[in-house]
Scaffold this active site. Structure first.
Site, PDB file in Angstrom:
ATOM      1  CG  HIS A 117      46.774  48.644  52.196  1.00  0.00           C
ATOM      2  ND1 HIS A 117      46.530  49.981  51.937  1.00  0.00           N
ATOM      3  CD2 HIS A 117      47.640  48.234  51.249  1.00  0.00           C
ATOM      4  CE1 HIS A 117      47.228  50.360  50.878  1.00  0.00           C
ATOM      5  NE2 HIS A 117      47.920  49.313  50.445  1.00  0.00           N
TER       6      HIS A 117
ATOM      7  CD  GLU B 138      46.122  51.723  46.542  1.00  0.00           C
ATOM      8  OE1 GLU B 138      46.641  51.453  45.445  1.00  0.00           O
ATOM      9  OE2 GLU B 138      46.754  51.787  47.602  1.00  0.00           O
TER      10      GLU B 138
ATOM     11  CG  HIS C 145      46.041  46.750  47.189  1.00  0.00           C
ATOM     12  ND1 HIS C 145      46.120  47.688  46.184  1.00  0.00           N
ATOM     13  CD2 HIS C 145      46.969  47.095  48.111  1.00  0.00           C
ATOM     14  CE1 HIS C 145      47.072  48.568  46.491  1.00  0.00           C
ATOM     15  NE2 HIS C 145      47.599  48.217  47.658  1.00  0.00           N
TER      16      HIS C 145
END
Ligand code: CO
Length: 291
Positions: free
Chosen positions: A237, A205, A175
């Site tokens: 995602h 991210e 992530h």
């Protein structure tokens, strides 16, 4: 979810006014487990969370298991489908009023980032206002200590599909976060490179991103890239940013650069060995003294 309630009683001998002994049953200790995930609204991804619950139940067959999701967005989305999942605070309040004296909260997060810290604050707040000696302890996320990273990387190597041929690269999609704990991702990459120069970890991210991986794939003259989620569940995602058909997905970007791309849509929580690491973190808070 949840087994029938189990309570341990001990007998307390009390004397009434006439001096006659009476046996009164008093609740001694009631232990519960609260599993906390960011949450998902994808039914496929929910399977991975159910898998964790099964593993936890196998490890602690006598302890009742509850769930909470930290994401308000996900909980609101599920509410519209008539699925009501508690926030961590709601779940802890309910367990408190139902007489649980020991609650082991297990974070199913990957890193001790923002979500984990906010869960920690909730746990601390409940401990602060606790009555009747109730204690709540929080289990570490998947990656906390050095040995967690080593153990997780051993599992990552095992979950690479057998169909992968030599010379094909594997990119795990994490992530990533602006929180300082993003450092776990480059940490995982170091351990992965000790196993193979063809294993990469990039984040959606945080750092490193997919852009950092491109020159390395080129350098090693890679032709085929496997994409595997480094997230608890293969939710939004994984389905869209990783394997989606939109031009900005990792699959599309890599294909546009000439690579053959093979995405795997299974979240980490779906693997026994990963669930086992969370189970070990739960054992610590249930059985070991606080350090
Ligand atoms: Co996200």
């Amino acid at each position: 979810m949840g087994e029938p309630l189990k309570m341990t009683f001990f007998a307390l001998i009390v004397f009434n006014l006439t001096g006659m002994a009476m046996i009164k049953e008093m609740p001694k200790e009631k232990t519960g487990i609260l599993l906390v995930s960011f949450g998902t609204s994808y039914s496929d991804a929910q399977g991975a969370l159910d898998h964790v619950e099964d593993q936890v139940r196998k490890a602690f067959p006598d302890i009742e298991i509850r769930w909470a999701f930290t994401s308000d967005m996900i909980r609101n989305k599920l509410k519209k489908q008539n699925r009501y999942i508690d926030s961590p605070a709601e779940a802890m309040a309910k367990m408190g009023s139902e007489g649980f004296t020991r609650i082991a909260v297990q974070s199913l997060h990957i890193i001790p980032g923002e979500e984990y810290e906010s869960l920690q604050k909730t746990v601390n707040a409940f401990n602060h206002i606790s009555k009747n000696g109730q204690t709540i302890r929080l289990g570490k996320p998947l990656l906390y200590r050095n040995e967690d990273i080593a153990a997780v990387c051993d599992v990552l190597e095992k979950i690479v599909p057998d169909e992968r041929a030599g010379g094909e690269a594997v990119v795990f999609m994490g992530h990533g976060t602006p929180h300082p704990s993003n450092i776990y991702y480059p940490g995982v990459q170091y351990y992965l490179w000790e196993k193979s120069a063809l294993y990469f970890l990039a984040t959606v991210e945080g750092y490193p991103g997919l852009n950092e991986i491109f020159p390395k794939l080129k350098e090693q003259q890679i032709k085929t890239v496997w994409l595997i989620p480094f997230m608890s569940v293969a939710g939004d995602h994984a389905q869209n940013d990783m394997a989606g058909d939109e031009p900005e997905s990792w699959k599309s970007q890599l294909e546009a650069a000439g690579y053959i791309v093979k995405p795997v849509l299974k979240g980490l929580a779906g693997y026994d060995e990963i669930a086992g690491i969370w189970v070990n973190h739960l054992k610590e808070v249930l059985y070991e003294p606080e350090n």
